[in-house]
Scaffold this active site. Sequence first.
Site, short mmCIF file in Angstrom:
data_model
loop_
_atom_site.label_atom_id
_atom_site.label_comp_id
_atom_site.label_asym_id
_atom_site.label_seq_id
_atom_site.Cartn_x
_atom_site.Cartn_y
_atom_site.Cartn_z
N GLY A 182 -27.28 5.99 4.88
CA GLY A 182 -26.49 6.34 6.06
C GLY A 182 -25.03 6.49 5.68
N GLU A 215 -21.27 10.69 12.18
CA GLU A 215 -20.26 11.40 11.35
C GLU A 215 -19.32 10.41 10.66
OE1 GLU A 215 -19.06 15.21 12.35
OE2 GLU A 215 -20.78 15.58 13.67
N GLY A 216 -19.88 9.24 10.33
CA GLY A 216 -19.14 8.19 9.63
C GLY A 216 -18.73 7.09 10.59
N GLU A 231 -15.99 1.89 10.10
CA GLU A 231 -15.72 1.21 8.82
C GLU A 231 -15.53 2.26 7.72
OE1 GLU A 231 -18.23 0.36 11.01
OE2 GLU A 231 -16.96 -1.27 11.78
N1 CAA Z 1 -13.36 17.27 1.24
C1 CAA Z 1 -13.72 17.92 0.10
N2 CAA Z 1 -14.35 17.30 -0.95
C2 CAA Z 1 -14.60 15.97 -0.81
C3 CAA Z 1 -14.25 15.24 0.35
C4 CAA Z 1 -13.62 15.95 1.41
N3 CAA Z 1 -13.27 15.33 2.52
N4 CAA Z 1 -14.62 13.96 0.18
C5 CAA Z 1 -15.18 13.87 -1.03
N5 CAA Z 1 -15.17 15.09 -1.62
C6 CAA Z 1 -15.72 15.46 -2.93
C7 CAA Z 1 -15.17 14.57 -4.04
O1 CAA Z 1 -13.98 15.12 -4.59
C8 CAA Z 1 -16.32 14.59 -5.01
O2 CAA Z 1 -16.32 15.83 -5.72
P1 CAA Z 1 -16.71 15.91 -7.28
O3 CAA Z 1 -18.18 15.65 -7.34
O4 CAA Z 1 -16.34 17.29 -7.66
O5 CAA Z 1 -15.90 14.83 -7.96
C9 CAA Z 1 -17.57 14.60 -4.13
O6 CAA Z 1 -17.13 15.19 -2.90
C10 CAA Z 1 -18.13 13.22 -3.85
O7 CAA Z 1 -17.10 12.47 -3.26
P2 CAA Z 1 -16.93 10.91 -3.49
O8 CAA Z 1 -17.13 10.59 -4.94
O9 CAA Z 1 -15.67 10.50 -2.84
O10 CAA Z 1 -18.19 10.36 -2.71
P3 CAA Z 1 -18.46 8.90 -2.26
O11 CAA Z 1 -19.91 8.68 -2.42
O12 CAA Z 1 -17.53 7.93 -2.93
O13 CAA Z 1 -18.08 8.98 -0.70
C11 CAA Z 1 -17.70 8.11 1.48
C12 CAA Z 1 -17.86 7.83 -0.02
C13 CAA Z 1 -16.35 8.72 1.75
C14 CAA Z 1 -17.83 6.78 2.14
C15 CAA Z 1 -18.77 9.10 1.98
O14 CAA Z 1 -20.01 8.73 1.51
C16 CAA Z 1 -18.83 9.19 3.51
O15 CAA Z 1 -18.01 9.86 4.14
N6 CAA Z 1 -19.85 8.52 4.12
C17 CAA Z 1 -20.13 8.70 5.54
C18 CAA Z 1 -21.28 9.63 5.73
C19 CAA Z 1 -21.30 10.26 7.07
O16 CAA Z 1 -20.29 10.54 7.68
N7 CAA Z 1 -22.50 10.54 7.56
C20 CAA Z 1 -22.63 11.24 8.79
C21 CAA Z 1 -23.99 11.86 8.87
S1 CAA Z 1 -24.00 13.44 9.67
C22 CAA Z 1 -23.93 13.10 11.33
O17 CAA Z 1 -23.72 12.00 11.74
C23 CAA Z 1 -24.07 14.28 12.21
C24 CAA Z 1 -24.49 13.95 13.58
O18 CAA Z 1 -25.48 13.34 13.82
C25 CAA Z 1 -23.68 14.42 14.71
#
Ligand code: CAA
Length: 377
Positions: free
Chosen positions: A131, A360-361, A364
């Site tokens: 998630g 959408e996150g 936390e």
């Molecule tokens: N914009 C562009 N690129 C991004 C970015 C952004 N905002 N954030 C990260 N990236 C890129 C990074 O640069 C990285 O690229 P490279 O592979 O080229 O290095 C890649 O994406 C992976 O990024 P991270 O290493 O930062 O990834 P992470 O695993 O450390 O991320 C996190 C951690 C920020 C917590 C992320 O996992 C996150 O946002 N989690 C929440 C997930 C979420 O929001 N889920 C929602 C589900 S969809 C939904 O809810 C829809 C609905 O029902 C309405």
Amino acid sequence: MDFQFNDEQRMAIDAARRFAAEKLAPAAAEHDEKAEVNLKALKELGELGYLGMTVPEEYGGSDMGAVAYAGAMVEFSKADAGVAVGVSVQNSLVNDAILHFGTEKQKKEYLPKLASGEWIGCFSLTEAGAGSDPASMKTTALRDGDGFVLNGTKNFTTNGGIADVIIVFTRYAEKGNSAFLLKKDASGFSVGKHENKMGIRSSSTTEMVFTGCRLPSDAVLGEEGKGLKVALATLDGGRIGIAGQAVGIAEAALDESLRYSKERVQFGKPISEFEVLQFMLADMATDVELAKTMLFKVAWMKDSGQKRFTKESAMLKLFASEMAHRVCHKAVQIHGGYGFMKDYKVERLYRDQRITEIYEGTSEIQRFVIARSILGA
Ligand code: CAA
């Protein structure tokens, strides 16, 4: 600085308000009670251009922009937050992902039908065990000849049960992730469990099941192995839509509270004449105003073509959703026992608000994204 909407933005938002009052509000309580999707309204919104608000005209969109989209999200959410999340997913998560990461062929094939509402789309990222940490997803894509075979189950997919088009995120057997774009009739794809939810019950939330689902190599969306980047970049825009939803729910709760507090008489006078209520209403109005200002600022950042607004959209979604929590809590309190009853709209608003702090996150995760940005980590 100019805090005015331009004529096009104002017209789009005013028309959204009229649509919400005429077509969404009258049916909202029934759709909530029956957990029924208001697909008819979504289709009409497509015809009116509200499902392609950030899609350029050359791909069949109405190109009204992110500010108009944010304002329309507020209006739709005031009437029916379930319909509104369908609008948000289509605009922010599906169209924007295809627009920014799709090939020309994908844009031409998918965007006109999505922007007109002929097709409904969904964004399938979350899994039972993945998630907040989507990188740990287990759904796999294995190379097979000149295409791919997908296996796994995604869950909590908004619009899942009504989707014609699916954006799904998978991992490769070795490492890395990829996004794929497919239609609902792809062999080996089916819709799984339909969730029975606390709120936004007029939206569809389902499992998406991939069992030996064969896709051609041109179904990859964005760079191969960089699917997480497609997801996270797209979610920056998605969080504007969810913040708009939170602002709309909160504004509706404030409106209901203003009306009720002037009508409800206790101790011989309307309860709005008690200072304790006035202070609650003043705090609610201030909270809504602040979140709304932030909403349009981040939407403006997107419209003005800024490449990254990750920190700002995380701050916006965090503040707006927690603001809506505070406002809906106070709205139920102002309504007293009536606020706990389904006859009163604040009961539904209170339930609908809750998910804005989660999808959408979570809050936390937003704090983590903000902290990572301001600490330069
Ligand atoms: N914009 C562009 N690129 C991004 C970015 C952004 N905002 N954030 C990260 N990236 C890129 C990074 O640069 C990285 O690229 P490279 O592979 O080229 O290095 C890649 O994406 C992976 O990024 P991270 O290493 O930062 O990834 P992470 O695993 O450390 O991320 C996190 C951690 C920020 C917590 C992320 O996992 C996150 O946002 N989690 C929440 C997930 C979420 O929001 N889920 C929602 C589900 S969809 C939904 O809810 C829809 C609905 O029902 C309405």
